[in-house]
Design an enzyme around this catalytic site. Structure first.
Site, PDB file in Angstrom:
ATOM      1  N   GLU A 255      -9.530  -1.336   6.251  1.00  0.00           N
ATOM      2  CA  GLU A 255      -8.382  -1.617   7.106  1.00  0.00           C
ATOM      3  C   GLU A 255      -8.828  -1.701   8.555  1.00  0.00           C
ATOM      4  O   GLU A 255      -8.324  -2.481   9.339  1.00  0.00           O
ATOM      5  CB  GLU A 255      -7.321  -0.514   6.950  1.00  0.00           C
ATOM      6  CG  GLU A 255      -6.055  -0.806   7.754  1.00  0.00           C
ATOM      7  CD  GLU A 255      -5.056   0.347   7.756  1.00  0.00           C
ATOM      8  OE1 GLU A 255      -5.459   1.491   7.480  1.00  0.00           O
ATOM      9  OE2 GLU A 255      -3.882   0.082   8.037  1.00  0.00           O
TER      10      GLU A 255
ATOM     11  N   SER B 252       4.830  -1.845   4.336  1.00  0.00           N
ATOM     12  CA  SER B 252       5.146  -3.227   4.653  1.00  0.00           C
ATOM     13  C   SER B 252       4.932  -4.073   3.404  1.00  0.00           C
ATOM     14  O   SER B 252       4.106  -3.737   2.550  1.00  0.00           O
ATOM     15  CB  SER B 252       4.320  -3.744   5.831  1.00  0.00           C
ATOM     16  OG  SER B 252       2.979  -3.442   5.647  1.00  0.00           O
TER      17      SER B 252
ATOM     18  N   GLN C 135       0.835  -1.195   0.000  1.00  0.00           N
ATOM     19  CA  GLN C 135       0.000   0.000   0.000  1.00  0.00           C
ATOM     20  C   GLN C 135       0.872   1.248   0.000  1.00  0.00           C
ATOM     21  O   GLN C 135       1.649   1.453   0.925  1.00  0.00           O
ATOM     22  CB  GLN C 135      -0.889  -0.086   1.245  1.00  0.00           C
ATOM     23  CG  GLN C 135      -1.868   1.000   1.436  1.00  0.00           C
ATOM     24  CD  GLN C 135      -1.587   1.741   2.714  1.00  0.00           C
ATOM     25  OE1 GLN C 135      -0.688   2.546   2.788  1.00  0.00           O
ATOM     26  NE2 GLN C 135      -2.344   1.423   3.769  1.00  0.00           N
TER      27      GLN C 135
END
Lengths: 396, 377
Positions: free
Chosen positions: A233, A150, A115
């Site tokens: 999320e 990440s 992302q």
């Protein structure tokens, strides 16, 4: 499909899948592919896209049956960003072509996603982002820097938001893209953290060319699309049922029981206070779960991340202190690149340092408190000075 | 030592439809008859309770008989329903002997397993709201604590003193725990002296009891008495968490309302982040207190093996939440929160007194230490 399938029908299809592809003799990817094609990947997705248009609440029926049969799972931790953020956004805003191209490899774990949202100058104030996308015919050229990414070193694809019109106020000049991480100009660099590990990356984008066919949603509507991503999320904890002492209070309680020589009255008081708070947080999560099952979702979810962030930090801090001499030591400072985010693993020192991120990642505690105050309690927002100002005129 | 005991069954932490109906009935009654100005006025009168309100709540709504089985004259409901009544009584900071009589004294009598006899008769009266009873131990007594009352029995006559008993001054019957057993004493009997004290919590009267050869009825011998009193105090502590939840909820709601309306520096003070964060933190605590209080009520209702731990956890947590909420309520109301006219002080006094009642948070954390296998040394 005319009727919405119900539990018995899902169970029948799951057993059919297991009969046709016995887990014992079927390869992992093959099984996951067959599961996707049978509509049992995420049952609430449409037919042909891994689902059956069934109620989302019925997914556990399928999962439980598959788990009991020893079927491989798609490791939601490894594909978390794709599963939790990219997929619902593609489903909501993607073209048919995009949905067909991306959802299946995402779900079966063939393609990992990352992302590209946060930037060094745009964290909590995400809409202040400065990464530019400039259009030239059917192609966009992207320049900028992202951070806290990440899985970027493992990812094939990224969801990306970039500024496409600096003359508009900050929320309105943003567009949303799917970025190919193997394209020239994408430079992923490990970002070494407080724990010594490089769990995250910084990503430098220099003249990256993205075809317009990989835009998600209309030009300039990227903020709206990103809201879908961010809301998903935060769809958290869901059906998870945590046992007593299931979180970070577990290791410290075990140490307390096994190592009487470490006990002091002061640490005892602290431990009991945190044990009670951890048990209450577990019950609060359980109550939230029961509300969801009963079809009465409460706003408690917004607060659970806050509670767990603080608890994790306090408990892991206590644990380091309890360990005394050993608390002065650290397992290993070698820079590693973990594939999975490991919140509770390794030693107490790691837990202490890693949990400092719990109140920052996925929305800082300060931002979440504002959300609770404004959306749950209905308190007025602070005066906004940036609302009607063109992004290029904002002070940065 | 190994892992902690896991709860045997998953507790039901929601409210049933019947519980919500009961809540509506109690809330409507209290809104009508227990408004803040009348509560404040009553605290300065000689009648701490509105007897008519109590009759309606206890007898007409049937709240006093929730814990009592139908064959003993009650409604045969349970602790989950009683907890909802206490949430509402806490929210309205209503003076009422509900906790002491309909929960604690009633639970003590129920634990004796009375089929007939004086305990059964008294239970029927309590359940119907005809009479009230108070367990004659100091209000601060934790379940399982050594509270050996300084009372002796001689041929059915009791002598001794007990300090700080909640709701004793108006109770019809005192349940007295002496080394020789549990006794029922009529408050108006000869040799019974009840001296009203000046309480911190104006909405819950305290009294000292002096017994001087008072005639008493033996309800149970020493062993049964000890266990019954422990169970009564456990129910009291567990359901007090729901009262504390109600107190905290009112404080939060009222503070949010006030800070949305009160303007300073040309904006509502509720728009300042420093204040918003304090109220959001409080909200999270109230939400958590609800889970803890419901868990305790459910454990008591199902007589779960886990009930003592559920109660200790709820008390260790909810006491602090109610006090914190009331303190924030006073502070965020600022000047007006310090006045006698504004009800904030009633909630602060109730919350602080409740944090001592049936054991402090510290006493309950000690209980957790034993029950969860986390010894001090």
């Amino acid at each position: 499909m005319t009727a919405t399938p119900e539990a018995p029908e899902l169970l029948r299809r799951t057993r059919e899948l297991l009969a046709a592809h016995p887990p014992a003799t079927t390869g992992r990817t093959e099984f996951l592919g067959a599961r996707f094609d049978a509509g049992l990947a995420w049952v609430h997705y449409p037919v042909g896209l891994g689902g059956l248009g069934a109620p989302r609440s019925l997914q556990p029926v399928v999962d439980a049956e598959l788990a009991a049969a020893g079927a491989p799972d798609n490791d939601p931790r490894r594909i978390g960003i794709g599963l939790g953020m990219a997929a619902p956004t593609i489903l909501g805003f993607g073209t048919d072509e995009q949905k067909r191209r991306f959802l299946r490899p995402l779900w079966i774990g063939e393609e990992v996603w990352c992302q590209l949202f946060s930037e060094p100058g745009a964290g909590s104030d995400l809409a202040a982002l400065a990464t530019r996308a400039v259009r030239d015919g059917d192609t966009w050229t992207v320049d900028g820097q992202k951070v806290w990414t990440s899985s970027a070193h493992l990812a094939r694809w990224a969801i990306l938001i970039a500024r496409t019109d600096p003359d508009l106020p900050k929320h309105r000049g943003i567009s949303y893209f799917i970025c190919d991480m193997t394209d020239p100009g994408v430079d992923v660099r490990p970002l070494r953290q407080i724990t010594g590990e490089a769990e995250f990356n910084e990503v430098f984008l220099t003249g990256v060319r993205i075809p317009d066919s990989r835009r998600l949603g209309p030009v300039g509507e990227g903020w709206k699309v990103a809201q879908t991503t961010l809301m998903n999320e935060r769809v958290s904890i869901g059906g998870m049922r945590i046992p007593r002492e299931g979180g970070m209070i577990g290791p410290v309680s075990r140490t307390w029981r096994e190592r009487p020589e470490l006990r002091t009255p002061d640490l005892h008081q602290q431990l009991l206070t945190l044990w009670v708070e951890a048990e209450v947080a577990r019950l609060t999560g359980e109550r939230l779960r029961q509300q969801l099952v009963a079809g009465q979702p409460g706003p408690e979810g917004s607060g659970m991340k806050l509670a767990f962030a603080r608890l994790n930090q306090e408990i892991s801090g206590l644990e380091v202190e309890l360990l005394a001499d050993e608390g002065l030591l650290y397992g290993d400072w070698t820079m590693r690149r973990p594939e999975l985010v490991d919140f509770t693993g390794r030693d107490a020192g790691y837990r202490y340092l890693r949990s400092k991120g719990n109140s920052i990642e996925g929305g800082t505690s300060e931002v979440l408190l504002n959300i609770v105050a404004e959306r749950v309690l209905g308190l007025p927002s602070e005066p906004r000075t940036d609302k009607d100002v063109a992004w290029k005129d904002l002070s940065r | 030592m190994t892992a902690p005991v896991q709860p045997a069954a998953t507790p039901d932490l929601l409210y049933s439809e019947a519980e919500e109906d009961l809540r509506s009935a109690v809330r409507a009654l209290l809104a009508d008859r227990s408004g803040a100005p009348s509560v404040i006025a009553r605290t300065e009168s000689d009648t701490p309770y509105d007897q008519q309100l109590w009759k309606t709540l206890a007898a007409e709504i049937g709240a006093a008989g929730l814990l009592v089985p139908e064959k003993l004259g009650g409604l045969g409901a349970g602790h989950r329903e009683a907890a909802v009544v206490l949430e509402e009584l806490g929210r309205a900071v209503t003076p009422s002997p509900y906790l002491t009589s309909a929960v604690v004294a009633t639970s003590v009598l129920l634990a004796l397993g009375p089929e007939d006899g004086p305990a059964a008769g008294l239970l029927g009266d309590l359940a119907a709201g005809r009479r009230t009873a108070a367990l004659a131990v100091p209000f601060a007594t934790a379940p399982g604590a050594d509270h050996t009352a300084e009372v002796t029995a001689d041929c059915g006559a009791l002598t001794g003193t007990v300090r700080g008993v909640a709701d004793a001054a108006l109770a019809d019957v005192l349940l007295v725990h002496a080394p020789t057993g549990l006794y029922a004493v009529e408050r108006t009997a000869q040799g019974v002296g009840v001296e009203a004290l000046v309480p911190l919590d104006l909405t819950r009267p305290l009294a000292g009891i002096t017994l001087d050869g008072a005639a008493a009825t033996l309800l149970a011998g020493p062993r049964a008495a000890g266990e019954a009193v422990r169970r009564g105090l456990l129910a009291g502590a567990g359901l007090l968490a729901s009262e504390q939840l109600g107190v905290a909820e009112w404080c939060l709601t009222e503070t949010v309302r006030h800070t949305k309306e009160r303007h300073q520096f040309n904006r509502p003070i509720g728009s300042f982040q420093a204040l918003k964060h304090r109220m959001a933190e409080l909200w999270l605590q109230v939400v958590s207190a609800r889970a803890a209080a419901r868990n305790a009520a459910d454990a008591l209702a199902t007589d779960a093996a886990d009930a003592p731990l559920a109660v200790a956890v709820a008390q260790a947590y909810c006491s602090g939440v109610a006090v914190h909420a009331a303190e924030e309520c006073v502070q965020l109301h600022a000047g007006i929160g310090m006045t006698w006219e504004h009800p904030a002080h009633l909630y602060l006094k109730r919350a602080k007194a409740d944090s001592i009642a049936y054991g402090t948070a510290g006493r309950h954390r000690e209980a957790v230490a034993g029950l969860a296998g986390l010894p001090a040394s």
